[in-house]
Design a protein around this motif. Structure first.
Motif, short mmCIF file in Angstrom:
data_model
loop_
_atom_site.label_atom_id
_atom_site.label_comp_id
_atom_site.label_asym_id
_atom_site.label_seq_id
_atom_site.Cartn_x
_atom_site.Cartn_y
_atom_site.Cartn_z
N THR A 1 0.80 -1.22 0.00
CA THR A 1 0.00 0.00 0.00
C THR A 1 0.83 1.27 0.00
N GLY A 2 2.13 1.16 0.26
CA GLY A 2 2.99 2.33 0.19
C GLY A 2 3.05 2.94 -1.20
N PHE A 3 2.74 2.13 -2.22
CA PHE A 3 2.78 2.65 -3.60
C PHE A 3 1.57 3.52 -3.93
N SER A 4 0.50 3.40 -3.17
CA SER A 4 -0.67 4.26 -3.39
C SER A 4 -0.78 5.34 -2.33
N ALA A 5 0.08 5.31 -1.32
CA ALA A 5 0.01 6.28 -0.22
C ALA A 5 0.46 7.66 -0.70
N VAL A 6 -0.01 8.67 0.03
CA VAL A 6 0.40 10.06 -0.24
C VAL A 6 0.24 10.38 -1.73
N ASP A 7 -0.97 10.14 -2.22
CA ASP A 7 -1.31 10.43 -3.62
C ASP A 7 -0.45 9.68 -4.63
N GLY A 8 -0.01 8.47 -4.24
CA GLY A 8 0.77 7.65 -5.16
C GLY A 8 2.13 8.21 -5.48
N GLY A 9 2.70 8.98 -4.55
CA GLY A 9 3.97 9.64 -4.82
C GLY A 9 5.11 8.70 -5.13
N LEU A 10 5.19 7.57 -4.45
CA LEU A 10 6.27 6.61 -4.67
C LEU A 10 6.17 6.02 -6.08
N GLN A 11 4.97 5.63 -6.48
CA GLN A 11 4.79 5.05 -7.81
C GLN A 11 5.05 6.08 -8.90
N ALA A 12 4.62 7.31 -8.67
CA ALA A 12 4.83 8.36 -9.68
C ALA A 12 6.31 8.64 -9.89
N ARG A 13 7.09 8.60 -8.83
CA ARG A 13 8.50 8.96 -8.94
C ARG A 13 9.36 7.82 -9.47
N LEU A 14 9.09 6.58 -9.04
CA LEU A 14 9.95 5.47 -9.39
C LEU A 14 9.29 4.44 -10.30
N GLY A 15 8.07 4.69 -10.70
CA GLY A 15 7.31 3.70 -11.46
C GLY A 15 7.99 3.19 -12.71
N ALA A 16 8.78 4.03 -13.38
CA ALA A 16 9.44 3.61 -14.61
C ALA A 16 10.48 2.51 -14.37
N ARG A 17 10.93 2.36 -13.14
CA ARG A 17 11.93 1.33 -12.80
C ARG A 17 11.28 -0.03 -12.51
N PHE A 18 9.96 -0.08 -12.52
CA PHE A 18 9.25 -1.29 -12.10
C PHE A 18 8.57 -1.98 -13.28
N ALA A 19 8.72 -3.30 -13.33
CA ALA A 19 8.01 -4.10 -14.32
C ALA A 19 6.57 -4.32 -13.91
N GLN A 20 6.33 -4.34 -12.61
CA GLN A 20 4.98 -4.59 -12.11
C GLN A 20 4.85 -4.04 -10.70
N ILE A 21 3.69 -3.45 -10.40
CA ILE A 21 3.42 -2.93 -9.07
C ILE A 21 2.03 -3.38 -8.65
N ASP A 22 1.94 -3.97 -7.47
CA ASP A 22 0.65 -4.32 -6.87
C ASP A 22 0.47 -3.46 -5.62
N ALA A 23 -0.23 -2.34 -5.80
CA ALA A 23 -0.37 -1.37 -4.71
C ALA A 23 -1.45 -1.76 -3.71
N SER A 24 -2.14 -2.87 -3.95
CA SER A 24 -3.17 -3.32 -3.01
C SER A 24 -2.70 -4.50 -2.16
N ALA A 25 -1.50 -4.99 -2.41
CA ALA A 25 -1.01 -6.18 -1.70
C ALA A 25 -0.84 -5.92 -0.21
N LEU A 26 -1.23 -6.90 0.59
CA LEU A 26 -1.09 -6.85 2.04
C LEU A 26 -0.39 -8.12 2.53
N PRO A 27 0.36 -8.04 3.61
CA PRO A 27 1.07 -9.23 4.10
C PRO A 27 0.11 -10.28 4.62
N SER A 28 0.49 -11.54 4.47
CA SER A 28 -0.37 -12.63 4.91
C SER A 28 0.38 -13.60 5.81
N ALA A 29 -0.35 -14.20 6.74
CA ALA A 29 0.26 -15.17 7.65
C ALA A 29 0.70 -16.43 6.94
#
Length: 245
Positions: free
Chosen positions: A161-189
């Motif tokens: 969820t850090g990729f969608s936080a703060v208006d998606g700032g992380l994804q907007a700045r570094l998104g070109a370096r990523f082949a795939q982003i799942d901004a809804s992923a949450l950790p699981s037991a």
């Protein structure tokens, strides 16, 4: 081996059983219901697996970073169970657990990021190896525009969820370096159980009294005055805002 795992550091509440390679899990996005769900789920999973509590070899916990109450709850539950059963604990970073969401081949690099609120994200970079994940530097808490990848590689995978936080700032700045982003992923037991089983086999379990939360922040919460000042500084920094540089 048989292991019980709790991951409650985010809005997702998750409990899992590792039973000699078989994994059973309960997972639900349930903000503010973790305390209500976690123990009943554990009892139900043990019954479903046909495992008595006395048969457990260890208990595992996602130790954060994440929500303060969720991290404290998971650690308190695991310490109580482990002490009662005289069993060791396997404590793993919630960011490491989250990075497992990006299932990949060895050599693939993953940035796991969790919304830390207050305009910040928790982040940690990993590389997939044949026997699990290897951290690339330390975990951090920072504003999205301060997150840096540890090398010049491209085709990163991003999870959390850090990729969608703060208006998606992380994804907007570094998104070109990523082949795939799942901004809804949450950790699981379930992923925690897999990591913990391998860690237990390597002898990495510890006594329950030694488990420490990973908050990353020195201050868990900002005061109202600090929050007001932070919001004012962000408004002032926005282009077109009166008074901005």
């Amino acid at each position: 081996m048989k292991l019980l795992a709790f991951e409650t550091a985010t809005e997702a509440c998750s409990v899992a059983i590792w039973d000699d390679g078989r994994v059973l899990e309960r997972f639900e996005i349930a903000p503010r219901r973790h305390a209500e769900l976690a123990l009943p789920w554990a009892e139900a999973l043990l019954q479903e697996a046909g495992i008595a509590r006395s048969q457990l070899d260890a208990v595992a916990v996602g130790r954060g970073p994440g929500a303060f109450t969720g991290v404290r709850l998971a650690i308190a539950l695991v310490q109580g169970i482990a002490l009662a059963l005289d069993r060791p604990v396997v404590a793993r970073s919630t960011l490491e657990v989250l990075a497992m969401r990006a299932q990949s081949v060895p050599g693939t690099q993953v940035l796991a990021a969790i919304d830390a609120r207050m305009g910040e994200v928790y982040s940690h970079a990993f590389v997939h190896e044949a026997d699990g994940l290897r951290a690339l530097g330390p975990a951090r808490v920072s504003a999205p525009d301060a997150v840096e990848l540890p090398n010049d590689a491209t085709a990163w995978l991003g999870v959390g969820t850090g990729f969608s936080a703060v208006d998606g700032g992380l994804q907007a700045r570094l998104g070109a370096r990523f082949a795939q982003i799942d901004a809804s992923a949450l950790p699981s037991a379930a992923d925690l159980a897999r990591i913990a089983a391998a860690a237990f086999a390597r002898g990495e379990a510890i006594g329950p009294e030694r488990v420490e939360p990973a908050y990353l922040r020195d201050n868990v919460a900002l005061t109202l005055v600090e929050q007001t000042a932070l919001r004012a500084s962000r408004r002032a920094a926005q282009p077109g805002t009166p008074g901005a540089a």
